[in-house]
Design a protein around this motif. Structure first.
Motif, PDB file in Angstrom:
ATOM      1  N   THR A   9       0.839  -1.196   0.000  1.00 22.31           N
ATOM      2  CA  THR A   9       0.000   0.000   0.000  1.00 22.31           C
ATOM      3  C   THR A   9       0.870   1.241   0.000  1.00 22.31           C
ATOM      4  OG1 THR A   9      -0.030  -0.097   2.396  1.00 22.31           O
ATOM      5  CG2 THR A   9      -1.861  -1.087   1.247  1.00 22.31           C
ATOM      6  N   GLU A  12      -0.488   7.828   1.259  1.00 26.88           N
ATOM      7  CA  GLU A  12      -0.458   9.224   0.833  1.00 26.88           C
ATOM      8  C   GLU A  12      -0.347  10.072   2.083  1.00 26.88           C
ATOM      9  OE1 GLU A  12      -3.771  10.192  -1.505  1.00 26.88           O
ATOM     10  OE2 GLU A  12      -2.972   9.173  -3.267  1.00 26.88           O
ATOM     11  N   GLU A  50      -3.728   4.004  -0.573  1.00 30.16           N
ATOM     12  CA  GLU A  50      -3.990   3.544  -1.944  1.00 30.16           C
ATOM     13  C   GLU A  50      -3.535   2.090  -2.056  1.00 30.16           C
ATOM     14  OE1 GLU A  50      -5.252   4.953  -5.825  1.00 30.16           O
ATOM     15  OE2 GLU A  50      -4.894   6.174  -4.040  1.00 30.16           O
ATOM     16  N   ARG A  72     -12.734   4.772  -3.262  1.00 30.94           N
ATOM     17  CA  ARG A  72     -12.597   4.682  -4.717  1.00 30.94           C
ATOM     18  C   ARG A  72     -12.190   3.267  -5.084  1.00 30.94           C
ATOM     19  NH1 ARG A  72      -8.787   8.030  -8.456  1.00 30.94           N
ATOM     20  NH2 ARG A  72      -7.362   6.922  -7.087  1.00 30.94           N
ATOM     21  N   PRO A 115      -7.333  -0.279  -8.891  1.00 35.14           N
ATOM     22  CA  PRO A 115      -6.676   0.682  -8.000  1.00 35.14           C
ATOM     23  C   PRO A 115      -7.725   1.205  -7.020  1.00 35.14           C
ATOM     24  CG  PRO A 115      -6.061   1.092 -10.275  1.00 35.14           C
ATOM     25  CD  PRO A 115      -7.134   0.050 -10.302  1.00 35.14           C
ATOM     26  N   THR A 116      -7.476   1.029  -5.755  1.00 29.34           N
ATOM     27  CA  THR A 116      -8.507   1.296  -4.754  1.00 29.34           C
ATOM     28  C   THR A 116      -7.957   2.198  -3.659  1.00 29.34           C
ATOM     29  OG1 THR A 116      -9.628  -0.805  -5.150  1.00 29.34           O
ATOM     30  CG2 THR A 116      -9.979   0.204  -3.014  1.00 29.34           C
ATOM     31  N   ARG A 117      -8.789   3.167  -3.286  1.00 29.35           N
ATOM     32  CA  ARG A 117      -8.384   4.069  -2.218  1.00 29.35           C
ATOM     33  C   ARG A 117      -9.305   3.867  -1.023  1.00 29.35           C
ATOM     34  NH1 ARG A 117      -7.831  10.138  -3.955  1.00 29.35           N
ATOM     35  NH2 ARG A 117      -6.057   9.211  -5.045  1.00 29.35           N
ATOM     36  N   TYR A 118      -8.735   3.902   0.159  1.00 29.20           N
ATOM     37  CA  TYR A 118      -9.582   3.777   1.348  1.00 29.20           C
ATOM     38  C   TYR A 118      -9.023   4.598   2.494  1.00 29.20           C
ATOM     39  CZ  TYR A 118      -6.042   0.313   2.683  1.00 29.20           C
ATOM     40  OH  TYR A 118      -4.866  -0.323   2.973  1.00 29.20           O
TER      41      TYR A 118
END
Lengths: 245, 245
Positions: A9, A12, A50, A72, A115-118
């Motif tokens: 991961t 950010e 991410e 996302r 691609p996944t954001r959490y």
DNA sequence: CGGTCACTTGATCGTCTTCAATACCAGTGG
DNA sequence: CCACTGGTATTGAAGACGATCAAGTGACCG
């Protein structure tokens, strides 16, 4: 493998403004229970992360340290048997809240499909937040209730429906969720592989492929390319999904 | 049929004292989130009802007017397909809370297996109660979270386990729940019929019967009489339930 | 180009279902 | 007392649906 190849991961390190204030997923997520003014408190606990496709960011059986909120992309949630048999219990998209469990270990694993954001929140700190914002607790109860209803529907599917009915049900559900606000689209992306669909529906890859071919030849759906699905006859598909015909 | 023959619910017109104060199920139910002093408010909303075996007291699809709390006996919760195929999504015993759903209709049906007693609360009134007692809302979230975990486990069972593994899993779960506080009993009642077990495990009556016979002949369990189960080799049964061997 | 991966399609196999017969028990009424 | 009934469970034989095994295609990529 090197650490780079495993695609860990990417944190950010959100330096600038309030991450929650500009979150696309907020309207559809539990965070909308917290007013604008108190968002900063939530944001202070939030860590935006991410995940690359294929990356497992929750592992069944490991100590449950965080709650998660997808903002996302799409993740698959699954459980494994010792010999590798896998059951996908759901797909989580933007707005989904993960990690609700009283147990101190995760009950399932989660892997990014795209691609996944959490966001993730430490469990212990969120408890305090819930105490201060009962509205968020109410919202979580609402979410959990809805998931429970969906889980029961899935049990009916897994226990009593044929392969054909399972595929139809799955596609109809995708269709219904394709646009949140009433409007539905007949053409939408299918981010999961045949293997994922099989593990979600309790079937094999081959059966999924064959059944999709049949539905396509019958004119109920179309698959113009990989990852793209077209619902050609929604009414007929719903009938099949419901066990009629 | 006459009304007498259909065995409708008998409303105990609770005339005397506070029903909640003497409730056997309170320790294990969500109501324990409300203190002694405020119990009367809860009791004012409560209606105690008795359901005879076979009586359906929640019907899928009907307007959801109440929440329910089982205080004695056992009920099966199930969903139906138009052609009669049935999936039992769970068995509710004393302490279980039913009706958690945002929808305005019930998502499942509930039928008493044994003589069963339950409390019911009007949905709209309970909402106000939840507002005043956040502790109860927290407790409900806890309950819902646990049920969600159980539902995911059941999906794994229905989607990926063999008939043998399903039966073993089911019996092990009964075994674990046979005594709430750590202690387990090897002999306990089996209030559900083969048909109920089949509809819970996504199998047929015949397969359930055959598989139980095999487990019995292997010495893992014993069934001395109808409605009675003995766990003879819990360790081996757990291994089978987990998919090993 | 060789390699991998996702998908499709065909042939065969096996687990569970379906259909069927039998046994058992409790309740009912001749 | 015993035949009759309805519900539940067990067991056997045959069948079907989906799984398994296997081969082949096309896309992408180093």
């Amino acid at each position: 493998m090197s650490a780079v190849l495993t695609r860990p991961t990417l944190l950010e390190s959100q330096p600038a403004a309030d991450p929650c204030a500009h979150c696309d997923a907020r309207p559809s997520s539990v965070c909308n229970a917290i007013g604008e003014r108190d968002l900063s408190r939530l944001a202070a606990l939030t860590q935006v992360v991410e995940a690359a496709p294929g990356h497992t960011f929750i592992s069944e059986g490991e100590p449950a340290s965080h709650f998660f909120n997808i903002t996302r992309g799409t993740a698959k949630l699954f459980k494994l048997l010792p010999d590798g048999r896998r059951q996908i219990t759901g797909f989580a998209t933007a707005g989904h809240f993960l990690g609700l469990a009283v147990s101190d270990t995760y009950a399932f694993s989660a892997e990014a499909l795209e691609p996944t954001r959490y966001c993730r929140f430490p469990r212990n700190k969120l408890r305090g937040l819930l105490r201060d914002f009962p509205a968020m607790e109410a919202r979580l109860l609402e979410v959990a209730s809805n998931e429970l209803v969906a889980a029961q529907e899935q049990m009916l599917l897994l226990g009593r429906k044929t392969a054909r009915e399972r595929l139809a049900s799955f596609l109809v559900t995708l269709y219904r969720h394709s646009a949140p606000c009433g409007r539905t689209r007949t053409r939408f992306p299918l981010p999961m592989t045949r293997g994922d669909i099989a593990d979600y529906l309790g079937l094999t890859i081959e059966t999924v492929s064959r059944t999709l071919t049949v539905l396509r030849k019958e004119g109920l759906i179309d698959i113009p390319g990989p990852g793209v699905l077209i619902i050609a006859n929604a009414a007929a598909l719903e009938r099949v999904a419901g066990g009629l015909n």
